[in-house]
Design a protein around this motif. Sequence first.
Motif, PDB file in Angstrom:
ATOM      1  N   PHE A 167      48.456  49.187  16.180  1.00 44.10           N
ATOM      2  CA  PHE A 167      47.914  47.934  16.720  1.00 44.10           C
ATOM      3  C   PHE A 167      48.067  46.838  15.657  1.00 44.10           C
ATOM      4  N   GLU A 168      48.759  45.761  16.009  1.00 50.62           N
ATOM      5  CA  GLU A 168      48.842  44.590  15.117  1.00 50.62           C
ATOM      6  C   GLU A 168      47.689  43.666  15.483  1.00 50.62           C
ATOM      7  N   VAL A 169      46.769  43.484  14.534  1.00 48.53           N
ATOM      8  CA  VAL A 169      45.534  42.731  14.789  1.00 48.53           C
ATOM      9  C   VAL A 169      45.553  41.445  13.968  1.00 48.53           C
ATOM     10  N   HIS A 170      45.237  40.338  14.605  1.00 51.00           N
ATOM     11  CA  HIS A 170      45.219  39.054  13.896  1.00 51.00           C
ATOM     12  C   HIS A 170      43.777  38.613  13.635  1.00 51.00           C
ATOM     13  N   ASP A 171      43.539  38.185  12.418  1.00 48.39           N
ATOM     14  CA  ASP A 171      42.237  37.647  12.016  1.00 48.39           C
ATOM     15  C   ASP A 171      42.341  36.133  12.153  1.00 48.39           C
ATOM     16  N   ARG A 172      41.677  35.590  13.165  1.00 49.47           N
ATOM     17  CA  ARG A 172      41.853  34.169  13.472  1.00 49.47           C
ATOM     18  C   ARG A 172      41.133  33.267  12.486  1.00 49.47           C
ATOM     19  N   LYS A 173      40.165  33.831  11.755  1.00 48.69           N
ATOM     20  CA  LYS A 173      39.436  32.999  10.798  1.00 48.69           C
ATOM     21  C   LYS A 173      40.219  32.852   9.506  1.00 48.69           C
ATOM     22  N   GLU A 174      40.737  33.978   9.018  1.00 43.52           N
ATOM     23  CA  GLU A 174      41.435  33.966   7.731  1.00 43.52           C
ATOM     24  C   GLU A 174      42.942  33.788   7.892  1.00 43.52           C
ATOM     25  N   GLN A 175      43.409  33.684   9.111  1.00 43.86           N
ATOM     26  CA  GLN A 175      44.840  33.521   9.393  1.00 43.86           C
ATOM     27  C   GLN A 175      45.679  34.585   8.675  1.00 43.86           C
ATOM     28  N   ARG A 176      45.352  35.843   8.956  1.00 43.75           N
ATOM     29  CA  ARG A 176      46.094  36.958   8.382  1.00 43.75           C
ATOM     30  C   ARG A 176      46.193  38.043   9.444  1.00 43.75           C
ATOM     31  N   LYS A 177      47.058  39.038   9.183  1.00 36.16           N
ATOM     32  CA  LYS A 177      47.184  40.112  10.169  1.00 36.16           C
ATOM     33  C   LYS A 177      47.262  41.455   9.466  1.00 36.16           C
ATOM     34  N   ILE A 178      46.984  42.517  10.249  1.00 35.94           N
ATOM     35  CA  ILE A 178      46.965  43.873   9.697  1.00 35.94           C
ATOM     36  C   ILE A 178      47.476  44.813  10.794  1.00 35.94           C
ATOM     37  N   VAL A 179      48.106  45.922  10.388  1.00 36.10           N
ATOM     38  CA  VAL A 179      48.528  46.931  11.367  1.00 36.10           C
ATOM     39  C   VAL A 179      47.716  48.196  11.122  1.00 36.10           C
ATOM     40  N   LEU A 180      47.054  48.694  12.157  1.00 36.47           N
ATOM     41  CA  LEU A 180      46.261  49.917  12.065  1.00 36.47           C
ATOM     42  C   LEU A 180      46.804  50.925  13.070  1.00 36.47           C
ATOM     43  N   THR A 181      46.820  52.196  12.671  1.00 41.09           N
ATOM     44  CA  THR A 181      47.399  53.221  13.531  1.00 41.09           C
ATOM     45  C   THR A 181      46.307  54.067  14.190  1.00 41.09           C
ATOM     46  N   THR A 182      46.597  54.502  15.415  1.00 45.32           N
ATOM     47  CA  THR A 182      45.680  55.415  16.119  1.00 45.32           C
ATOM     48  C   THR A 182      46.434  56.704  16.406  1.00 45.32           C
ATOM     49  N   PRO A 183      45.765  57.870  16.430  1.00 45.14           N
ATOM     50  CA  PRO A 183      44.304  57.987  16.414  1.00 45.14           C
ATOM     51  C   PRO A 183      43.667  57.949  15.019  1.00 45.14           C
ATOM     52  N   ASP A 184      44.430  58.063  13.936  1.00 42.91           N
ATOM     53  CA  ASP A 184      43.812  58.263  12.619  1.00 42.91           C
ATOM     54  C   ASP A 184      42.937  57.097  12.154  1.00 42.91           C
ATOM     55  N   GLU A 185      43.305  55.860  12.469  1.00 41.09           N
ATOM     56  CA  GLU A 185      42.513  54.722  11.990  1.00 41.09           C
ATOM     57  C   GLU A 185      41.708  54.066  13.122  1.00 41.09           C
ATOM     58  N   ALA A 186      41.403  54.860  14.151  1.00 43.10           N
ATOM     59  CA  ALA A 186      40.736  54.298  15.334  1.00 43.10           C
ATOM     60  C   ALA A 186      39.397  53.638  14.980  1.00 43.10           C
ATOM     61  N   GLY A 191      36.284  48.714  14.440  1.00 41.05           N
ATOM     62  CA  GLY A 191      35.413  47.873  13.610  1.00 41.05           C
ATOM     63  C   GLY A 191      35.875  46.421  13.583  1.00 41.05           C
ATOM     64  N   LEU A 192      37.141  46.196  13.846  1.00 41.61           N
ATOM     65  CA  LEU A 192      37.655  44.818  13.900  1.00 41.61           C
ATOM     66  C   LEU A 192      37.687  44.294  15.336  1.00 41.61           C
ATOM     67  N   ILE A 193      38.381  45.002  16.233  1.00 38.75           N
ATOM     68  CA  ILE A 193      38.655  44.407  17.556  1.00 38.75           C
ATOM     69  C   ILE A 193      37.445  44.401  18.479  1.00 38.75           C
ATOM     70  N   GLY A 194      36.352  45.059  18.021  1.00 38.83           N
ATOM     71  CA  GLY A 194      35.085  44.948  18.753  1.00 38.83           C
ATOM     72  C   GLY A 194      34.514  43.537  18.653  1.00 38.83           C
ATOM     73  N   PHE A 199      38.893  38.819  15.825  1.00 32.79           N
ATOM     74  CA  PHE A 199      40.050  39.703  15.656  1.00 32.79           C
ATOM     75  C   PHE A 199      40.685  39.974  17.020  1.00 32.79           C
ATOM     76  N   ALA A 200      41.954  39.669  17.157  1.00 33.03           N
ATOM     77  CA  ALA A 200      42.608  39.848  18.457  1.00 33.03           C
ATOM     78  C   ALA A 200      43.875  40.677  18.299  1.00 33.03           C
ATOM     79  N   VAL A 201      44.061  41.614  19.233  1.00 33.56           N
ATOM     80  CA  VAL A 201      45.276  42.434  19.233  1.00 33.56           C
ATOM     81  C   VAL A 201      46.444  41.559  19.697  1.00 33.56           C
ATOM     82  N   LYS A 202      47.474  41.505  18.865  1.00 40.82           N
ATOM     83  CA  LYS A 202      48.690  40.754  19.247  1.00 40.82           C
ATOM     84  C   LYS A 202      49.726  41.693  19.866  1.00 40.82           C
ATOM     85  N   ARG A 203      49.930  42.860  19.214  1.00 45.13           N
ATOM     86  CA  ARG A 203      50.957  43.795  19.694  1.00 45.13           C
ATOM     87  C   ARG A 203      50.460  45.215  19.585  1.00 45.13           C
TER      88      ARG A 203
END
Length: 363
Positions: A167-186, A191-194, A199-203
Amino acid sequence: MSQTLSVIKADIGGWVGHTAVHPELLAHTQAALARAVSDGLVIDAQAHTCGDDLFLIISHERGENDEAVHRLAWETFESGAVIAKRLGLHGAGQDLVADAFTGSVRGAGPGSAELTLEERPSEPVLVFLSDKTAVGAFNLPLYRMFADPFNTPGLIMSEPLHDGFSFEVHDRKEQRKIVLTTPDEAYGLLGLIGSPGRFAVKRVISRRTNEVAAVCSIGDGSQLTGRYLGEDDPAAIVRCQGNFPAVGEALEPFGTPWLVLGGMRDSHYGPWMPVAEAQAHPSRFDGPARVVALGFQLHEGRLGLARDLFEDPAYDRARAEANRMMEYMRMHGPFEPHLAAMDEMERESLPATAKLATRWTRA
Ligand code: 13P
Ligand code: MG
Ligand code: MG
């Protein structure tokens, strides 16, 4: 040859208020897209609506963020806004924030979701359209589709899905992005996309094949400038079957009308109702928020006929539930959590709050 699906969307004027797109605007848009197809600029294109938002669904071979495709969308919206002004539509041209086209609609007002694929012999793709909701609304359904085996048994039963998704997640406040993998980093992902306002899922990307499985129109890192830059009433594209969830797995999250931000004055939480396109005209309290699912069986780049997938009595219960939830949420009137939290709304600047500014004394 890879193909690109571009969904570019804007609210260029509501009929009446914020409830729908005027038929003349839709006809104008369909004609502009038909010309682009017959000129050979794009392979296929359709215009659809959800509430007061107009969605252009374009299939082409020009790649993502292509200037000619974005110009087509911009000029279609711009000429549509002229019609909206002539008809006196509400908020005519409201999403065309930039003064002029500068090569891309990104950061210029309209929202865009673009996905590039190598077409399979069977290529089922879903395009979700929304109205009266906000950036991040697709976080929960995308998590359920791609990471929750209680929704998607394919994660257990199908070899390619078993490797999970990124999941590519964008942090709209800090204008940065991160990629987290599932199931291991679910858990880290949740904790972010809730918190979808931040935090919004882009891809979503297949870990097995690296193919993009889903994309949302939430803007991207360089243009995370605020909710009025094409970010509200988002669209999402989801590939299905084979290496991806089945069509029914991708639709299943919408069997529950999740609470989303949007509704009246873009400031209220309410249920997100799955509806057919003909029912996507939120009028009661400018809501409840709507989601439409259009299914396409892509073939040689052509979209073919759109299937209106929530036009199905199996969603009647979700719709009835959404109406009950709306009744309950409305009882809260101007109170949170029907009303969005103060820091989500910048309510300090509201007239009623501003008037009291000089009356406060130290407690
Ligand atoms: P839209 O974001 O759909 O234009 O709705 C805005 C609004 O204020 C509804 O009350
Ligand atoms: Mg509007
Ligand atoms: Mg809208």
